[in-house]
Design an enzyme around this catalytic site. Structure first.
Site, PDB file in Angstrom:
ATOM      1  N   SER A  71       4.035  25.064  29.951  1.00  0.00           N
ATOM      2  CA  SER A  71       3.534  23.871  30.635  1.00  0.00           C
ATOM      3  C   SER A  71       3.074  24.247  32.037  1.00  0.00           C
ATOM      4  CB  SER A  71       4.643  22.823  30.725  1.00  0.00           C
ATOM      5  OG  SER A  71       4.324  21.814  31.654  1.00  0.00           O
ATOM      6  N   SER A  72       2.121  23.484  32.543  1.00  0.00           N
ATOM      7  CA  SER A  72       1.623  23.751  33.894  1.00  0.00           C
ATOM      8  C   SER A  72       2.673  23.459  34.963  1.00  0.00           C
ATOM      9  CB  SER A  72       0.367  22.918  34.169  1.00  0.00           C
ATOM     10  OG  SER A  72       0.648  21.534  34.037  1.00  0.00           O
ATOM     11  N   CYS A  73       3.758  22.773  34.604  1.00  0.00           N
ATOM     12  CA  CYS A  73       4.788  22.458  35.601  1.00  0.00           C
ATOM     13  C   CYS A  73       5.603  23.680  36.009  1.00  0.00           C
ATOM     14  CB  CYS A  73       5.707  21.351  35.106  1.00  0.00           C
ATOM     15  SG  CYS A  73       6.850  21.872  33.827  1.00  0.00           S
ATOM     16  N   TYR A 120      12.932  21.127  33.295  1.00  0.00           N
ATOM     17  CA  TYR A 120      11.970  21.446  32.237  1.00  0.00           C
ATOM     18  C   TYR A 120      11.182  22.702  32.601  1.00  0.00           C
ATOM     19  CZ  TYR A 120       8.084  20.769  28.938  1.00  0.00           C
ATOM     20  OH  TYR A 120       7.137  20.948  27.946  1.00  0.00           O
ATOM     21  N   LYS A 134      10.947  26.400  30.678  1.00  0.00           N
ATOM     22  CA  LYS A 134       9.689  27.003  30.238  1.00  0.00           C
ATOM     23  C   LYS A 134       9.476  28.387  30.874  1.00  0.00           C
ATOM     24  CE  LYS A 134       8.157  23.985  27.337  1.00  0.00           C
ATOM     25  NZ  LYS A 134       7.996  24.364  25.914  1.00  0.00           N
ATOM     26  N   HIS A 160       3.944  10.359  29.161  1.00  0.00           N
ATOM     27  CA  HIS A 160       3.185  10.932  30.274  1.00  0.00           C
ATOM     28  C   HIS A 160       2.185   9.907  30.800  1.00  0.00           C
ATOM     29  CE1 HIS A 160       4.613  14.809  28.486  1.00  0.00           C
ATOM     30  NE2 HIS A 160       4.759  15.077  29.761  1.00  0.00           N
TER      31      HIS A 160
END
Length: 309
Positions: free
Chosen positions: A108-110, A137, A141, A180
């Site tokens: 994920s981009s987070c 999260y 990841k 989201h």
């Protein structure tokens, strides 16, 4: 991948997994293995080990994860960390143990620091502090990325990691609390239209910039990379374009046909100021997205209407 290869899509009922499943079928791959969460609890090491021992898949798309928006991430912090770590640990280790030819881990981009330079380049990982609201999260990841790198380095496993931008599309999650931003907006505007609501309230100032990719584009990119990318470094998947939450809200409002007003609740958190992926590495390999935002939102809304009746 050969057309006869046995391919396991973990998380095939989710938005990402189902898109990958559709793409594989479209390309003529029929030997696809799936399990629902009731049939196989990926958090359970014994169950995952037995599944891999029995099925022995050749390729794995690891798209299963516990996901949600800002509220869900911030509320269920322990669940997001524990469950995602368990899923990743079990699937990646079993893939090594039972000699899977290639595994793709979807992150994920987070994972990127809250104030990393924009657009987000792959080498910005671990260069600063994370956005607090989704830190558990993100840490899970990041651990998945590092696990794939470690198994490649120690055991020569062909495990690759891809980092998608914000996604939306077919089979999205429209839960009123745990979705989201884009599916949440679709649901809110649709319900406001039905109820002739005077206004729709949006969390935050509307100023954060976000990049959005249609789920079928992501599946196309994953299919491409599974066949053409074999490096240890992870790779971003995105469109390379972003939009403010405010402009996104007006776009969704227009597509759905809601005629009331927008109100922004500035007491609520904005999250990361901007998240735009640098996709130059992906583009250099010869892949670009094909579904633009307005078209994608229309397709997602059609799917929402179909499943909400």
């Amino acid at each position: 991948m050969e057309k006869s290869s046995k391919i396991y899509v973990a998380g095939h009922r989710g938005m990402v997994g189902s898109a990958i499943y559709r793409k594989l079928h479209k390309e003529g791959f029929e030997n696809i293995v799936t399990r629902t969460s009731k049939e196989l609890d990926l958090r359970n090491q014994e169950e995952v080990d037995a599944f891999f021992e029995n099925e022995k898949p050749d390729y794995v798309f690891l798209a299963a994860a516990k996901v949600g928006g800002i509220m869900a991430n911030n509320t269920y912090r322990a669940d997001f960390l524990y469950e995602n770590l368990q899923i990743q640990n079990n699937v990646i280790h079993s893939a090594y143990k039972y000699a899977v030819k290639k595994l793709m881990f979807l992150g994920s981009s987070c994972i990127y620091p809250k104030f990393a330079p924009q657009p987000l380049k792959e080498d910005s990982l671990l260069t600063g502090t994370l956005e607090p609201t989704n830190e558990p999260y993100a840490i899970a990841k990041i651990a998945g990325i590092k696990m794939c790198e470690a198994y490649r380095a120690q055991y020569n496993c062909n495990f690759i990691s891809v980092m998608p931008t914000n996604l939306y599309g077919i089979n999205d999650n429209y839960h009123p609390q745990n979705s989201h931003v884009l599916p949440a907006l679709i649901r809110r505007f649709h319900e406001a239209k039905l109820n002739n609501a005077e206004f729709v309230e949006i969390w935050g100032t509307g100023s954060p910039l976000r990049e959005f990719m249609f789920s079928d584009d992501l599946a196309d990119a994953c299919f491409f990379l599974m066949q053409n990318y074999n490096e240890s470094d992870f790779i971003n998947i995105g469109t390379g374009h972003d939009i403010s939450i405010k402009d996104l809200a007006f776009l969704v409002k227009k597509i759905i046909g809601y005629e009331g007003e927008l109100r922004f609740d500035t007491t609520k958190p904005d999250g990361t100021p901007r998240k735009l992926m640098d996709v130059s590495k992906l583009h250099s390999l010869g892949w670009k997205h094909s579904v633009e935002l307005a078209e994608g939102i229309e397709l997602a809304y059609e799917n929402y209407l179909k499943n909400s009746n």
